[in-house]
Structures are given as C-alpha cells and as structure tokens.
Design a protein around this motif. Structure first.
Motif, PDB file in Angstrom:
ATOM      1  N   LEU A 122      13.311 -21.333 -16.118  1.00  0.00           N
ATOM      2  CA  LEU A 122      13.008 -20.647 -14.852  1.00  0.00           C
ATOM      3  C   LEU A 122      13.194 -21.586 -13.664  1.00  0.00           C
ATOM      4  O   LEU A 122      13.694 -21.179 -12.610  1.00  0.00           O
ATOM      5  N   GLY A 123      12.787 -22.850 -13.847  1.00  0.00           N
ATOM      6  CA  GLY A 123      13.043 -23.836 -12.798  1.00  0.00           C
ATOM      7  C   GLY A 123      14.533 -24.037 -12.575  1.00  0.00           C
ATOM      8  O   GLY A 123      14.990 -24.148 -11.438  1.00  0.00           O
ATOM      9  N   GLY A 124      15.303 -24.069 -13.676  1.00  0.00           N
ATOM     10  CA  GLY A 124      16.756 -24.186 -13.549  1.00  0.00           C
ATOM     11  C   GLY A 124      17.367 -22.976 -12.862  1.00  0.00           C
ATOM     12  O   GLY A 124      18.283 -23.111 -12.045  1.00  0.00           O
ATOM     13  N   LEU A 125      16.862 -21.788 -13.198  1.00  0.00           N
ATOM     14  CA  LEU A 125      17.374 -20.567 -12.572  1.00  0.00           C
ATOM     15  C   LEU A 125      17.122 -20.586 -11.072  1.00  0.00           C
ATOM     16  O   LEU A 125      18.010 -20.223 -10.272  1.00  0.00           O
ATOM     17  N   LEU A 126      15.935 -21.021 -10.664  1.00  0.00           N
ATOM     18  CA  LEU A 126      15.630 -21.107  -9.235  1.00  0.00           C
ATOM     19  C   LEU A 126      16.572 -22.094  -8.549  1.00  0.00           C
ATOM     20  O   LEU A 126      17.088 -21.814  -7.452  1.00  0.00           O
ATOM     21  N   HIS A 127      16.811 -23.221  -9.194  1.00  0.00           N
ATOM     22  CA  HIS A 127      17.723 -24.216  -8.618  1.00  0.00           C
ATOM     23  C   HIS A 127      19.137 -23.648  -8.502  1.00  0.00           C
ATOM     24  O   HIS A 127      19.837 -23.883  -7.503  1.00  0.00           O
ATOM     25  N   ALA A 128      19.568 -22.877  -9.498  1.00  0.00           N
ATOM     26  CA  ALA A 128      20.909 -22.280  -9.459  1.00  0.00           C
ATOM     27  C   ALA A 128      21.019 -21.248  -8.341  1.00  0.00           C
ATOM     28  O   ALA A 128      22.035 -21.204  -7.630  1.00  0.00           O
ATOM     29  N   ILE A 129      20.004 -20.417  -8.182  1.00  0.00           N
ATOM     30  CA  ILE A 129      20.031 -19.402  -7.123  1.00  0.00           C
ATOM     31  C   ILE A 129      20.164 -20.075  -5.756  1.00  0.00           C
ATOM     32  O   ILE A 129      20.971 -19.669  -4.910  1.00  0.00           O
ATOM     33  N   VAL A 130      19.357 -21.119  -5.557  1.00  0.00           N
ATOM     34  CA  VAL A 130      19.322 -21.763  -4.242  1.00  0.00           C
ATOM     35  C   VAL A 130      20.624 -22.515  -3.961  1.00  0.00           C
ATOM     36  O   VAL A 130      21.160 -22.456  -2.846  1.00  0.00           O
ATOM     37  N   THR A 131      21.141 -23.228  -4.968  1.00  0.00           N
ATOM     38  CA  THR A 131      22.299 -24.092  -4.728  1.00  0.00           C
ATOM     39  C   THR A 131      23.630 -23.367  -4.893  1.00  0.00           C
ATOM     40  O   THR A 131      24.554 -23.572  -4.097  1.00  0.00           O
ATOM     41  N   VAL A 132      23.740 -22.532  -5.924  1.00  0.00           N
ATOM     42  CA  VAL A 132      25.022 -21.886  -6.207  1.00  0.00           C
ATOM     43  C   VAL A 132      25.224 -20.658  -5.330  1.00  0.00           C
ATOM     44  O   VAL A 132      26.283 -20.480  -4.723  1.00  0.00           O
ATOM     45  N   THR A 133      24.208 -19.808  -5.249  1.00  0.00           N
ATOM     46  CA  THR A 133      24.353 -18.571  -4.480  1.00  0.00           C
ATOM     47  C   THR A 133      24.215 -18.801  -2.983  1.00  0.00           C
ATOM     48  O   THR A 133      25.007 -18.303  -2.188  1.00  0.00           O
ATOM     49  N   PHE A 134      23.200 -19.594  -2.595  1.00  0.00           N
ATOM     50  CA  PHE A 134      22.930 -19.772  -1.164  1.00  0.00           C
ATOM     51  C   PHE A 134      23.445 -21.097  -0.614  1.00  0.00           C
ATOM     52  O   PHE A 134      23.272 -21.379   0.582  1.00  0.00           O
ATOM     53  N   ASN A 135      24.063 -21.914  -1.469  1.00  0.00           N
ATOM     54  CA  ASN A 135      24.725 -23.141  -1.021  1.00  0.00           C
ATOM     55  C   ASN A 135      23.798 -24.121  -0.310  1.00  0.00           C
ATOM     56  O   ASN A 135      24.226 -24.876   0.576  1.00  0.00           O
ATOM     57  N   VAL A 136      22.531 -24.144  -0.693  1.00  0.00           N
ATOM     58  CA  VAL A 136      21.598 -25.117  -0.139  1.00  0.00           C
ATOM     59  C   VAL A 136      21.933 -26.490  -0.716  1.00  0.00           C
ATOM     60  O   VAL A 136      22.387 -26.605  -1.861  1.00  0.00           O
ATOM     61  N   ASN A 137      21.723 -27.531   0.040  1.00  0.00           N
ATOM     62  CA  ASN A 137      21.963 -28.893  -0.431  1.00  0.00           C
ATOM     63  C   ASN A 137      21.240 -29.126  -1.757  1.00  0.00           C
ATOM     64  O   ASN A 137      20.053 -28.842  -1.891  1.00  0.00           O
ATOM     65  N   HIS A 138      21.958 -29.685  -2.732  1.00  0.00           N
ATOM     66  CA  HIS A 138      21.405 -29.822  -4.071  1.00  0.00           C
ATOM     67  C   HIS A 138      20.208 -30.762  -4.113  1.00  0.00           C
ATOM     68  O   HIS A 138      19.254 -30.529  -4.864  1.00  0.00           O
ATOM     69  N   ILE A 139      20.254 -31.824  -3.332  1.00  0.00           N
ATOM     70  CA  ILE A 139      19.152 -32.788  -3.319  1.00  0.00           C
ATOM     71  C   ILE A 139      17.900 -32.143  -2.740  1.00  0.00           C
ATOM     72  O   ILE A 139      16.796 -32.283  -3.284  1.00  0.00           O
ATOM     73  N   VAL A 140      18.068 -31.430  -1.647  1.00  0.00           N
ATOM     74  CA  VAL A 140      16.928 -30.762  -1.009  1.00  0.00           C
ATOM     75  C   VAL A 140      16.294 -29.758  -1.965  1.00  0.00           C
ATOM     76  O   VAL A 140      15.066 -29.693  -2.112  1.00  0.00           O
ATOM     77  N   SER A 141      17.117 -28.979  -2.635  1.00  0.00           N
ATOM     78  CA  SER A 141      16.606 -27.995  -3.582  1.00  0.00           C
ATOM     79  C   SER A 141      15.852 -28.671  -4.723  1.00  0.00           C
ATOM     80  O   SER A 141      14.766 -28.231  -5.120  1.00  0.00           O
ATOM     81  N   GLY A 142      16.416 -29.762  -5.268  1.00  0.00           N
ATOM     82  CA  GLY A 142      15.758 -30.451  -6.371  1.00  0.00           C
ATOM     83  C   GLY A 142      14.411 -31.024  -5.979  1.00  0.00           C
ATOM     84  O   GLY A 142      13.434 -30.909  -6.727  1.00  0.00           O
ATOM     85  N   VAL A 143      14.348 -31.639  -4.815  1.00  0.00           N
ATOM     86  CA  VAL A 143      13.077 -32.191  -4.334  1.00  0.00           C
ATOM     87  C   VAL A 143      12.057 -31.075  -4.145  1.00  0.00           C
ATOM     88  O   VAL A 143      10.872 -31.216  -4.503  1.00  0.00           O
ATOM     89  N   ALA A 144      12.503 -29.942  -3.582  1.00  0.00           N
ATOM     90  CA  ALA A 144      11.599 -28.813  -3.383  1.00  0.00           C
ATOM     91  C   ALA A 144      11.057 -28.284  -4.711  1.00  0.00           C
ATOM     92  O   ALA A 144       9.870 -27.939  -4.825  1.00  0.00           O
ATOM     93  N   ILE A 145      11.897 -28.245  -5.731  1.00  0.00           N
ATOM     94  CA  ILE A 145      11.452 -27.777  -7.048  1.00  0.00           C
ATOM     95  C   ILE A 145      10.433 -28.740  -7.639  1.00  0.00           C
ATOM     96  O   ILE A 145       9.439 -28.314  -8.257  1.00  0.00           O
TER      97      ILE A 145
END
Length: 424
Positions: A122-145
């Motif tokens: 589920l954590g991976g799915l959230l990271h994929a939604i944020v980074t792949v679909t919405f193109n959020v910076n990967h580092i920012v998304s990971g830190v937020a998770i």
C-alpha cells in the motif's frame, strides 16, 4: 502498436546501446576475492585473538540482521530498475512491521506475513500514484511516505494494542514464532571445526555454520528472492520491459510497452518487499512490533542496493556486509571492532599497493597515510569506545559507498519525470 511478444523485440537499437552497468566479475574471480577476504580476516583473528569475528553465532546473527536490509534493498532495486527512486523504503518497512505484528498476534505469523506484505505494498502504491501519475518529485514523495508511515503507526498502535496482554501504545502483544531449523549433524560438525581455531578452515566453517544454524523459514524465503529477482528481471520478457522503463521509457513506449503499468507494478512490488523486511523485524528478529525498531534499515538497504550497482548479487553482498557490522553491536562489540581496525589498516595497505600499480601515486599516498593512522589507533588502544561500536554500521556504509562510487551506474532514466507520448 501491439505489445512486443519476446524479450528481443524490446531490445532495439535505441535501447541496446545504453552504457554498460559496470564491470561484472566472473564467478571464479568472485570466489577468489571472497576467499582472499576470508583469509585476511583469518589472519587478523589469529593476530588479535578475537575469535568472535568469525564464530558460528556471530555469523548466524549477521545473517539475521542482513535479511531485512537485503529485502529493503531488493525493494529499491525493483523500483529503480523501472525508473522510480524509492526513498520511502523506510516508511514501507515501518508499515510492514506494524501490519505484520497486528495481524500476527491475532491470526498467526503466516497471516502476519501476508498482511505485512499488503501494508508495504500500500505504501508502494501510494508512492506510485504520486510519482508516476502526478509526476511529483520522487525524493519528496519518499520523504513524505516515511513521515506518514511513522505518524500513522504511532496513531494506530494505541488503538490496536492497548488492552491486550503485553500490548501498549508503543508495543504489540507477542506474535507466535515461525520456528527455526538447524541442519542436524552438519551444524554440530561445523561448530566443532570452527571451535578449533585453525587458519581459514575454521573461519569457513563459522561462515557456513551460521547459514545452517537456527535459521528462520522467512530467512529462506528472503534468500530465495535474490535469484528469483535476477531471473525475472534479466531472463524474462517481462523483466526486460520493466528495465527498459528505467533506461529509456520513450523508446519503450514506442515499442508498445505500457510504461505506466510497469512502473506501477515495480513500485508496488518494491513496497511489498520492503514490507516483508519490516515483517521480519516484528515477527522473526523480535516477536512483536516496537516503535522505532526499523532504525534506518530502509536507508541502509538503499545503500546496499547502490553498493551492489543495482544488481541482486551485489546487493546481497552489501546487505551481508552491513548485517555483519551491525552484528558487532550484539556480540563482543568492542573487542571485535578493535580487531577490525587492524583489518581496515591491512585493506588500506592493499589498496595503496593497487593504486601504485595503477600509477595513481597521490591517491596511494593518501590511502597509505590513512592506513597508518588506523593502524596507530589499533596499536595504541586495547578497545574502542561503545559509541564507535554503535556507529560502525553507518561508518561502513559511508566508506563503502565512497570507495565504490566511481564504478556505479544507475538506470539511465532513474528519477526522471515521464509523461505518456512525450517522445512524439
């Protein structure tokens, strides 16, 4: 355009000329390197008398500590081979520890493993939604998770565990053991051989004895995932398509690969593997969830993946190295770390000789000076402070990454934003 049906279909000129992923050792050369390293350790053991650095119990503990690091690194490898940087491994491991223990104490450890996998996924799915679909910076998304996982588990723990026997706001009730196994006969024979203290032979016996003594069933699963990952990613059409998304997603899309789908699959699997590492901590390493028990292992797993040059075999070696240094905290820490100072001095001397052979005289001189300082530290003391023992795994992480940085090459499109049709 129809999807490619074979592995070779994807490997068109636009992808096949990607730069190499670094020099790879052949198995005989790798075996010689490992044997040489073990012989050097054996020499240090005989000089210092620190028999604990290669005994069976030390190696068994090192294996147990290496497993969660290796699983986290394996999760990072899946995501980054598909082009998604996963700094959120730490948070996904935290999710795995909590969900695994929560389900484990109620319905048994195997159910806990399954639910912990789902929690990490589920954590991976959230990271994929944020980074792949919405193109959020990967580092920012990971830190937020990482922050979100820590906050969520702190909120859920009192609700789920308080009121149960052995439970509290920061700890779950005990989870039933998965059980351990020891190979009968072989384990005793290796332990006896290790106790004799012979050069090299006893050290090999200690290493092998740690692999067949008090081994968890989940450890076997984790070890099997290393060759399974290699086979899937490097020997199947699915794996080639997934890796093409991390090397050149535009070219992969032009050949009919659904880049979004493969990125999603890779990051969800990444989260599940990190979650499995968390489950190991809360069911095998400790039979309960405890707040803060991940303790940066997600980040060390990421370091092991980088040290391994984004390859499963190298990752396994890195996880073993970091697990071994971490085990020094638990068994004879000060004496063993003091012995490793001599090992470090010898390795730096060998490194200086190698640099001289390559005619890098300035680098050789610096390496030799550092080696001399390390040897002086060893010769001038009988033990090292406890703070140094505790910091050893993290120091080793930094040193190994610094020394191996020049030979590394991550996937070419790793961390780069991608939009469908951007190559048109």
């Amino acid at each position: 355009m129809t999807a490619p049906t074979t592995a070779t279909d994807v490997n068109q000129p636009s992808l096949e000329h990607a730069p190499p992923t670094g020099r790879r050792m052949s198995w005989p050369v790798l075996a010689l390197v490992v044997a040489g390293a073990l012989a050097l350790v054996s020499i240090v053991r005989l000089i210092t008398g620190a028999d604990g650095i290669t005994n069976v119990s030390q190696m068994s503990t090192a294996l147990q500590l290496a497993v969660p690091i290796g699983l986290a690194g394996l999760g990072g490898l899946w995501a980054e081979r598909a082009g998604v940087v996963n700094i959120g491994l730490e948070g996904m491991m935290i999710m795995g520890t909590w969900f695994g223990a929560w389900a484990g104490f109620q319905w048994g450890p195997w159910t806990g493993i399954l639910v912990g996998l789902i929690g990490g996924a589920l954590g991976g799915l959230l990271h994929a939604i944020v980074t792949v679909t919405f193109n959020v910076n990967h580092i920012v998304s990971g830190v937020a998770i990482n922050i979100l996982a820590l906050g969520a588990t702190r909120y859920l723990a009192p609700l789920a565990f308080e009121g149960h026997q052995g439970g509290s706001a920061k700890q779950s009730p005990a989870v039933e053991s998965l059980g351990h196994f020891t190979v009968p006969g072989l384990s005793d024979a290796l332990s006896d051989l290790n106790a004799k203290g012979w050069f090299f032979v006893s050290d090999v016996a200690g290493l092998l004895g740690g692999l067949v003594t008090n081994v968890s069933w989940l450890t076997l699963i984790a070890v099997a995932l290393i060759p399974a990952t290699w086979w899937i990613l490097w020997r199947t059409a699915f794996g080639l398509r997934l890796r093409s998304c991390g090397e050149n997603p535009v070219a992969a899309e032009s050949l009919g690969v659904n880049v979004y789908k493969y990125k999603y699959i890779a990051v969800v699997i990444s989260g599940a593997l990190a979650g499995l590492g968390g489950v190991f901590l809360s069911i095998v390493a400790n039979p309960f969830y405890l707040e803060g028990q991940v303790s940066g292992r997600g980040f060390i797993g990421l370091a092991a993946m980088i040290f391994g040059n984004w390859m499963p075999g190298g990752l396994a070696i890195g996880a073993g190295l970091f697990g071994y240094t971490d085990s020094l905290n638990l068994r004879g820490g000060s004496a063993n770390v003091h012995a490793l100072l001599l090992l470090g001095a010898l390795l730096l001397l060998i490194g200086a000789i190698w640099l001289v052979i390559r005619k890098k005289y300035v680098h050789a001189a610096v390496t030799l000076v550092i080696g001399g300082l390390v040897f002086a530290w060893y010769a001038g003391t009988n033990e090292v402070p406890n703070q140094v023992v505790a910091a050893t795994p993290y120091v080793i992480t930094l040193v190994v990454l610094a020394l191996s940085a020049q030979r590394l090459r991550m996937p070419k499109a790793n961390g780069m934003p991608y939009r469908k049709g951007q190559g048109k």
